[in-house]
Design a protein around this motif. Sequence first.
Motif, PDB file in Angstrom:
ATOM      1  N   LYS A 169     -43.253  -6.641 -29.520  1.00 46.02           N
ATOM      2  CA  LYS A 169     -44.228  -7.495 -27.906  1.00 46.02           C
ATOM      3  C   LYS A 169     -43.452  -8.868 -28.260  1.00 46.02           C
ATOM      4  O   LYS A 169     -42.943  -9.169 -29.363  1.00 46.02           O
ATOM      5  CB  LYS A 169     -45.374  -7.577 -28.480  1.00 46.02           C
ATOM      6  CG  LYS A 169     -46.264  -6.517 -27.814  1.00 46.02           C
ATOM      7  CD  LYS A 169     -47.730  -7.140 -27.478  1.00 46.02           C
ATOM      8  CE  LYS A 169     -47.470  -8.213 -26.334  1.00 46.02           C
ATOM      9  NZ  LYS A 169     -48.769  -8.597 -25.795  1.00 46.02           N
ATOM     10  N   ASN A 197     -43.395 -13.283 -27.266  1.00 47.54           N
ATOM     11  CA  ASN A 197     -44.269 -14.176 -26.837  1.00 47.54           C
ATOM     12  C   ASN A 197     -43.441 -15.480 -26.995  1.00 47.54           C
ATOM     13  O   ASN A 197     -42.687 -15.752 -27.596  1.00 47.54           O
ATOM     14  CB  ASN A 197     -45.357 -14.087 -27.867  1.00 47.54           C
ATOM     15  CG  ASN A 197     -46.503 -15.225 -27.462  1.00 47.54           C
ATOM     16  OD1 ASN A 197     -47.065 -15.364 -26.376  1.00 47.54           O
ATOM     17  ND2 ASN A 197     -46.925 -16.124 -28.635  1.00 47.54           N
ATOM     18  N   GLU A 220     -46.788  -9.347 -20.915  1.00 52.39           N
ATOM     19  CA  GLU A 220     -47.808  -8.904 -21.841  1.00 52.39           C
ATOM     20  C   GLU A 220     -47.459  -7.533 -22.346  1.00 52.39           C
ATOM     21  O   GLU A 220     -48.015  -7.493 -23.432  1.00 52.39           O
ATOM     22  CB  GLU A 220     -49.301  -8.845 -20.907  1.00 52.39           C
ATOM     23  CG  GLU A 220     -49.605 -10.183 -20.262  1.00 52.39           C
ATOM     24  CD  GLU A 220     -50.298 -11.033 -21.156  1.00 52.39           C
ATOM     25  OE1 GLU A 220     -50.981 -10.337 -22.197  1.00 52.39           O
ATOM     26  OE2 GLU A 220     -50.327 -12.158 -21.300  1.00 52.39           O
ATOM     27  N   GLU A 221     -47.013  -6.630 -21.495  1.00 55.68           N
ATOM     28  CA  GLU A 221     -46.842  -5.420 -22.054  1.00 55.68           C
ATOM     29  C   GLU A 221     -45.607  -5.317 -23.036  1.00 55.68           C
ATOM     30  O   GLU A 221     -44.922  -6.178 -22.926  1.00 55.68           O
ATOM     31  CB  GLU A 221     -46.184  -4.597 -20.784  1.00 55.68           C
ATOM     32  CG  GLU A 221     -47.163  -4.426 -19.729  1.00 55.68           C
ATOM     33  CD  GLU A 221     -46.905  -5.796 -18.592  1.00 55.68           C
ATOM     34  OE1 GLU A 221     -45.778  -6.085 -18.484  1.00 55.68           O
ATOM     35  OE2 GLU A 221     -47.924  -6.425 -18.089  1.00 55.68           O
ATOM     36  N   PRO A 222     -45.789  -4.325 -23.832  1.00 60.11           N
ATOM     37  CA  PRO A 222     -44.690  -4.223 -24.981  1.00 60.11           C
ATOM     38  C   PRO A 222     -43.361  -3.775 -24.004  1.00 60.11           C
ATOM     39  O   PRO A 222     -43.023  -3.588 -23.107  1.00 60.11           O
ATOM     40  CB  PRO A 222     -44.910  -2.863 -25.538  1.00 60.11           C
ATOM     41  CG  PRO A 222     -46.629  -2.536 -25.327  1.00 60.11           C
ATOM     42  CD  PRO A 222     -46.797  -3.239 -24.229  1.00 60.11           C
ATOM     43  N   GLU A 281     -35.069  -4.309 -26.053  1.00 58.11           N
ATOM     44  CA  GLU A 281     -35.023  -5.043 -27.066  1.00 58.11           C
ATOM     45  C   GLU A 281     -33.793  -5.829 -27.290  1.00 58.11           C
ATOM     46  O   GLU A 281     -33.933  -6.953 -28.012  1.00 58.11           O
ATOM     47  CB  GLU A 281     -35.486  -3.979 -28.013  1.00 58.11           C
ATOM     48  CG  GLU A 281     -36.958  -3.554 -27.896  1.00 58.11           C
ATOM     49  CD  GLU A 281     -37.519  -2.799 -28.906  1.00 58.11           C
ATOM     50  OE1 GLU A 281     -36.735  -2.356 -29.996  1.00 58.11           O
ATOM     51  OE2 GLU A 281     -38.494  -2.275 -29.158  1.00 58.11           O
TER      52      GLU A 281
END
Length: 61
Positions: free
Chosen positions: A2, A4, A35-37, A43
Amino acid sequence: MKANVNENCIGCGLCASTCPEVFQMTGEGVAQAQEEPVAPQLEPSVLDAQSGCPVDAIEVE
Ligand code: F3S
């Protein structure tokens, strides 16, 4: 993973251009992460954005 964006963000916009799938600029001129993974294939790009941020505003968990 996640992602942020914390309050250190100065709105330089680098993350939104490095990984627009996850980071968007808000009306207040700062970045916001989805908000979602994060999808596994995104990545590496999120980590690029994190290391490129000049004020270390991107947190990943
Ligand atoms: Fe803010 Fe860093 Fe992105 S300053 S706009 S979180 S690269």
